[in-house]
Design a protein around this motif. Structure first.
Motif, short mmCIF file in Angstrom:
data_model
loop_
_atom_site.label_atom_id
_atom_site.label_comp_id
_atom_site.label_asym_id
_atom_site.label_seq_id
_atom_site.Cartn_x
_atom_site.Cartn_y
_atom_site.Cartn_z
N MET A 1 41.69 -22.54 12.84
CA MET A 1 42.96 -22.45 13.54
C MET A 1 43.68 -23.81 13.49
O MET A 1 43.08 -24.85 13.74
CB MET A 1 42.70 -22.03 14.99
CG MET A 1 43.94 -21.81 15.79
SD MET A 1 43.50 -21.12 17.40
CE MET A 1 44.95 -20.19 17.67
N ALA A 2 44.95 -23.78 13.15
CA ALA A 2 45.73 -25.01 13.01
C ALA A 2 45.96 -25.69 14.35
O ALA A 2 46.14 -25.03 15.37
CB ALA A 2 47.08 -24.69 12.37
N LYS A 3 45.94 -27.03 14.33
CA LYS A 3 46.31 -27.77 15.53
C LYS A 3 47.79 -27.56 15.79
O LYS A 3 48.58 -27.37 14.87
CB LYS A 3 46.01 -29.26 15.35
CG LYS A 3 44.56 -29.61 15.50
CD LYS A 3 44.41 -31.12 15.55
CE LYS A 3 42.99 -31.49 15.85
NZ LYS A 3 42.82 -32.93 16.03
N LYS A 4 48.15 -27.67 17.08
CA LYS A 4 49.55 -27.51 17.47
C LYS A 4 50.05 -28.80 18.09
O LYS A 4 49.35 -29.44 18.87
CB LYS A 4 49.70 -26.38 18.50
CG LYS A 4 49.35 -25.02 17.96
CD LYS A 4 49.67 -23.98 19.00
CE LYS A 4 48.56 -22.98 19.14
NZ LYS A 4 48.82 -22.06 20.24
N TYR A 27 49.50 -28.75 10.60
CA TYR A 27 49.79 -28.47 12.00
C TYR A 27 50.84 -27.37 12.14
O TYR A 27 51.70 -27.20 11.29
CB TYR A 27 50.37 -29.70 12.69
CG TYR A 27 49.38 -30.74 13.14
CD1 TYR A 27 49.21 -31.02 14.49
CD2 TYR A 27 48.63 -31.48 12.23
CE1 TYR A 27 48.33 -32.00 14.92
CE2 TYR A 27 47.75 -32.46 12.64
CZ TYR A 27 47.61 -32.71 14.00
OH TYR A 27 46.73 -33.67 14.41
N GLN A 28 50.78 -26.68 13.27
CA GLN A 28 51.90 -25.85 13.72
C GLN A 28 52.72 -26.77 14.62
O GLN A 28 52.20 -27.34 15.59
CB GLN A 28 51.41 -24.64 14.51
CG GLN A 28 52.53 -23.75 14.98
CD GLN A 28 52.03 -22.53 15.75
OE1 GLN A 28 50.84 -22.34 15.96
NE2 GLN A 28 52.96 -21.69 16.18
N ASP A 74 47.95 -29.04 21.23
CA ASP A 74 46.79 -29.93 21.27
C ASP A 74 47.25 -31.37 21.45
O ASP A 74 46.52 -32.20 22.00
CB ASP A 74 46.00 -29.82 19.96
CG ASP A 74 45.48 -28.42 19.72
OD1 ASP A 74 44.57 -27.99 20.45
OD2 ASP A 74 46.00 -27.75 18.81
#
Length: 163
Positions: A1-4, A27-28, A74
């Motif tokens: 899952m991409a970091k936000k 990242y998102q 995040d």
């Protein structure tokens, strides 16, 4: 899952560069903008279309809480500021409200939303914090001596972040 990541000041040069950098890292990225009538909204949508823009205002804690709840970041990068030094002399209260107290409001919103204490926070600094420098080059030990409302607001944001 991409970091936000959530970036305030997304419409500025540094905010745009940071968003591109984080997108390249997978990242998102969310960008905080104030109001639907923001004249730079279309520019951001055109230049960095992968950034999701969310409404929020550094003068309004409830809007920051709402933005954080929506994004679930995040990392939060606070680049938002009244950053024109000359303008800070003409509008010192606005500068303090957005640049200084805006950081406090954002930290408070993170405290309220982030019960797990997982959000990492970055507060952008400025050479204006040193103002009338006492040594060259400056180091981490050089005392702050700001000479503008903008510099003073940045020093406040720095110390409220540390504390």
């Amino acid at each position: 899952m991409a970091k936000k990541a959530l970036i305030t000041g997304i419409t500025g040069q540094d905010g745009m560069y940071l968003s591109e950098f984080l997108l390249d890292k997978g990242y998102q990225v969310f960008g905080l903008i104030r109001g639907q009538q923001n004249p730079k909204k279309e520019i951001i949508e055109k230049l960095v279309p992968k950034v999701e823009l969310v409404e929020g205002d550094l003068t309004d804690t409830s809007s920051l809480i709402e933005a954080l709840e929506h994004c679930q970041p995040d990392e939060v990068y606070n680049l938002g500021a009244i950053s024109f030094v000359a303008l800070s002399f003409k509008q010192p209260e606005l500068t303090g409200n957005i640049t200084g107290l805006g950081a406090l409001r954002l930290l408070e919103a993170i405290r309220i939303v982030d019960k797990a204490k997982k959000i990492r926070f970055y507060q952008a600094s400025s050479s204006e914090m040193f103002g009338k420098v006492r040594e060259t080059p400056q180091t981490e030990m050089t005392p702050f001596h700001p000479r503008s409302p903008y510099g003073v607001a940045k020093v406040y944001a720095h110390f409220i972040t540390l504390n």
